[in-house]
Each structure stands twice: as C-alpha cells, then as structure tokens.
Design a protein around this motif. Structure first.
Motif, short mmCIF file in Angstrom:
data_model
loop_
_atom_site.label_atom_id
_atom_site.label_comp_id
_atom_site.label_asym_id
_atom_site.label_seq_id
_atom_site.Cartn_x
_atom_site.Cartn_y
_atom_site.Cartn_z
N VAL A 238 0.85 -1.19 0.00
CA VAL A 238 0.00 0.00 0.00
C VAL A 238 0.89 1.24 0.00
O VAL A 238 1.65 1.46 0.95
N PRO A 239 0.85 2.06 -1.05
CA PRO A 239 1.67 3.29 -1.07
C PRO A 239 1.29 4.21 0.08
O PRO A 239 0.13 4.29 0.48
N MET A 240 2.29 4.92 0.61
CA MET A 240 2.04 5.78 1.76
C MET A 240 2.98 6.97 1.71
O MET A 240 4.18 6.81 1.50
N THR A 241 2.42 8.17 1.87
CA THR A 241 3.23 9.38 1.92
C THR A 241 3.73 9.60 3.33
O THR A 241 2.93 9.73 4.27
N ILE A 242 5.05 9.61 3.50
CA ILE A 242 5.70 9.78 4.79
C ILE A 242 6.72 10.90 4.66
O ILE A 242 7.56 10.87 3.75
N GLU A 246 6.44 9.88 -1.11
CA GLU A 246 5.63 8.68 -1.30
C GLU A 246 6.52 7.45 -1.37
O GLU A 246 7.37 7.33 -2.25
N LEU A 247 6.32 6.54 -0.42
CA LEU A 247 7.04 5.27 -0.42
C LEU A 247 6.17 4.22 -1.09
O LEU A 247 4.97 4.12 -0.82
N ARG A 248 6.79 3.42 -1.96
CA ARG A 248 6.09 2.34 -2.64
C ARG A 248 6.89 1.05 -2.56
O ARG A 248 8.11 1.06 -2.57
N ASP A 249 6.15 -0.05 -2.48
CA ASP A 249 6.74 -1.38 -2.57
C ASP A 249 7.93 -1.55 -1.63
O ASP A 249 9.05 -1.86 -2.03
N GLY A 265 10.54 0.49 -3.86
CA GLY A 265 10.42 0.77 -5.28
C GLY A 265 10.44 2.24 -5.59
O GLY A 265 10.66 2.64 -6.73
N GLN A 266 10.23 3.07 -4.56
CA GLN A 266 10.23 4.53 -4.75
C GLN A 266 10.65 5.19 -3.44
O GLN A 266 10.21 4.80 -2.36
N ASN A 267 11.55 6.18 -3.55
CA ASN A 267 12.05 6.96 -2.40
C ASN A 267 12.71 6.08 -1.34
O ASN A 267 12.49 6.23 -0.13
N ALA A 272 15.59 4.83 4.09
CA ALA A 272 16.88 4.69 4.77
C ALA A 272 17.03 5.73 5.87
O ALA A 272 17.52 5.43 6.97
N ALA A 273 16.61 6.98 5.58
CA ALA A 273 16.72 8.04 6.58
C ALA A 273 15.88 7.73 7.81
O ALA A 273 16.29 7.99 8.95
N ILE A 274 14.69 7.18 7.60
CA ILE A 274 13.83 6.81 8.73
C ILE A 274 14.50 5.74 9.58
O ILE A 274 14.59 5.85 10.81
N LEU A 275 15.01 4.70 8.94
CA LEU A 275 15.61 3.58 9.66
C LEU A 275 16.91 3.96 10.35
O LEU A 275 17.31 3.30 11.31
#
Length: 370
Positions: A238-242, A246-249, A265-267, A272-275
């Motif tokens: 489920v794509p989600m804007t964080i 937008e993070l995908r896959d 698959g995107q961003n 990586a910055a979150i983790l």
C-alpha cells in the motif's frame, strides 16, 4: 455549516477526548480545518473547558525548518510547559498541501524530531486525540472528488463506536492470550511475506477512538500491540506518503528483531533516513490489525488506511506504553512510522498456529474459511 461537522466535533469532544468542565485543552487547528475548529471550540465552551489554540501549518513548518541551521534547541521550555500543563491535546488535521515539506532535507527533519523528544512525550502523556477535517487537498491526494471524499470521511468517523468496540474486543482477547503472531502472504505478483512476531506479556489495545480505550485517533478501528523478537520478511504493497515523500513497494527483512535489509520501489533514500534515525528505528513498535469496515478504500492517509478492515500495519520505531507491562520499557525511538499491507487475498494471520483471519475475513465473520 454542514451538520456532519458539528457531529464530528461532538464525537471528538465527548466520545474520543471525554472533555469535562475545567479541563485544560490545547486545540491545534490546521490551515484548512478552520470550520471544524470553530465547531470544536463551541463544544469545548459549552462544557466549560479552558482552551489554548495553536495553528498547525506544514507551510509554516517548512519555512522554519528551511531557514534554521539545523542546530535545534532540545525541548524548549515554553513549548514543553504548554503540554506539561495540559489535560488534553486535540489536533485537527487538514492542511492546504500534503507535500508542503517535501524539499526539507531528511537529516534536518530527523534532527528536529529528535530535539523534541521530551515535548513529544509530554504531549503523549495527555489525553490527546488526532483527527482530520476533509479538505480539497486531502481529496486530491485520495484521488476523489471533494464531495465524495467528505462522504468517505464521515462514513469512517460518524460510527456506532460502542458497537465496534465490542466487536474489536474479540481480537483484543485473542492477542492478549497469544504468544506469537505469524503473518503470511503468498501472492504471485509480489514478494512473499512470512513474518513472526512475539507478543507474549503484551496488552493489546482495543482502539475504539476514545481515550477511555487508550485510543487516540478519530477515526480509529484497529487492535494493536507492541511486538518484539521479529523474524522474517514483509512486503508493504500500500503506497504511503511519509515526510511528504511517497514510499512504494517497501520490503523489510528482520533478524533478531531488527531490520537487516530493506528496499523500496520509490524513495528508498527516505526509507533509509527513517531507519537510520536511531537504534530503535530498526525495530518494530507496533502491530496493528485494521477492523473499521466504514473505510472501504485506500486514500494515502495513514489515519484512515491503517484502520481498513482488510489490512495490517507495522510501525518501525516507538512502542506505545499502553501495550507494555508496568515498569517495562518498550522499543524507544524518535520516530513511529506505519506501513501497510493488504490482506484481502492469498493471505492469513495466525495466532499460536491457529488462523484468525484469512483473505481479510475474521473467523467470527460470515465467509471465513478455516
């Protein structure tokens, strides 16, 4: 004013926040949530509460963060005092631009978040509740006409919450008695999910949109707990804007409770910055099981999407104290970032080896196949 706005305000003040006479309330109103702010203020006045109103604006936040050198003062006393002296904090979302902070560097956002750890803890020690007013920007993000989006929002919010709480209590009882949860998805069109999570000793929260249920979102409609000792892999479809990205896959691989490999698959850089925020950002703080059947589509808004009945969500980062034994510290982090996977087909949730949900249908619902 649309009568549903007034009903939204009444549910927020009475059912969700349980505001009474003399309560000290911080009311944070987003740019385009003015109409809901007016309705909530009226309800608070009628109940004899004391109110301080703040203005929540992503555009203002962007201006501040981009102008700052990044050396943020830790927990400014004036901001900390506001929440330390509040009984309740009501946050009314509904901004003008859902990607207003997209050009703020990730490292600056993370530094600011870390600098407000004490402020965040003080706010979360109150009877806080977050909700959202349906705006045109949110409708656009959801890919819906404005009037259509209004109907969607109020279908999710103006519910018989007591009845839903009774239904969700079944899932809470299952998790409270559980030692291990296993999540399995075997769809041919995506990477497999096979994840096990320890939950023994935890207390699940029946998140029925009220502080009396240790629930702080309106709408809500989930049962969540604080897992640990996570092993395996999970794919979030489920794509989600964080953080306006937008993070995908997203795919996460866990060993010994920690993310050891990831991809998106995107961003992927944002993931990586979150983790990398801190040590706790690579561990899970939440397993949530969506149960609100009034939410029937994805809208790229975590407040709604994670509550949808055919989903589960996992959050990297901070665990909620309500799920933990007294005196035990759970996973600690400056972030709490939810990601969602669709469980509507080729999937199951097992609790201690027994299937409790298959293809989005719970075992007490019509159509369940053991």
């Amino acid at each position: 004013m649309d009568q549903r706005v007034r009903e939204h305000a009444q549910v927020l003040v009475d059912w969700s926040a349980r505001i009474g006479a003399g309560d000290d309330v911080v009311l944070s109103v987003a740019e385009d949530a003015h109409e809901l702010g007016v309705a909530v203020a009226e309800e608070l006045g009628e109940r004899g509460a004391n109110v301080v109103t703040t203005y929540g604006s992503d555009e203002i936040s962007r201006a501040f963060l981009r102008g700052h050198d990044g050396d943020f003062e830790a927990d400014p006393a004036h901001e900390l005092a506001l929440y330390e002296n509040a009984d309740s904090v009501l946050r009314l979302g509904g901004g003008r631009n859902t990607t207003a902070t997209t050009d703020v560097p990730s490292d600056k956002r993370q530094a600011y978040s870390k600098s407000r750890t004490g402020v965040r803890e003080a706010r979360m020690d109150t009877d806080w509740v977050s909700t959202v007013h349906p705006t045109r920007s949110l409708a656009q993000q959801a890919g819906m006409a404005y009037e259509e989006y209004q109907d969607f929002v109020y279908d999710a919010i103006l519910r018989d919450w007591e009845s839903l709480a009774n239904e969700m209590a079944r899932m809470k009882d299952v998790l409270d008695d559980a030692a291990e949860v296993r999540i399995v998805k075997e769809r041919e069109d995506q990477p497999p999910t096979d994840l096990t999570l320890a939950v023994d000793g935890r207390t699940a929260v029946n998140s029925a949109a009220s502080v009396d249920y240790d629930s702080h979102n309106l709408p809500s409609g989930e049962v969540f707990t604080a897992p640990y000792a996570t092993e395996g892999e999970v794919f979030f479809d489920v794509p989600m804007t964080i953080n306006a990205q937008e993070l995908r896959d997203v795919k996460l691989t866990f060993e010994d409770g920690e993310v050891v490999d990831f991809e998106a698959g995107q961003n992927e850089d944002e993931l990586a910055a979150i983790l990398d925020t801190d040590a706790g950002a690579r561990r899970l703080g939440e397993l949530g099981i969506g149960m609100n059947r009034g939410i029937d589509r994805f809208t790229d808004n975590i407040l709604f999407d994670e509550k949808m009945g055919d989903t589960i969500h996992l959050a990297v980062g901070r665990a909620y104290d309500a799920c933990l034994p007294e005196g035990e510290a759970g996973n600690d982090s400056a972030v709490h970032v939810d990601m969602i996977t669709d469980m509507s087909e080729d999937s199951r949730i097992e609790v201690d080896g027994e299937v409790v949900q298959r293809n989005g249908t719970f075992r007490w619902e019509d159509g369940f196949e053991a």
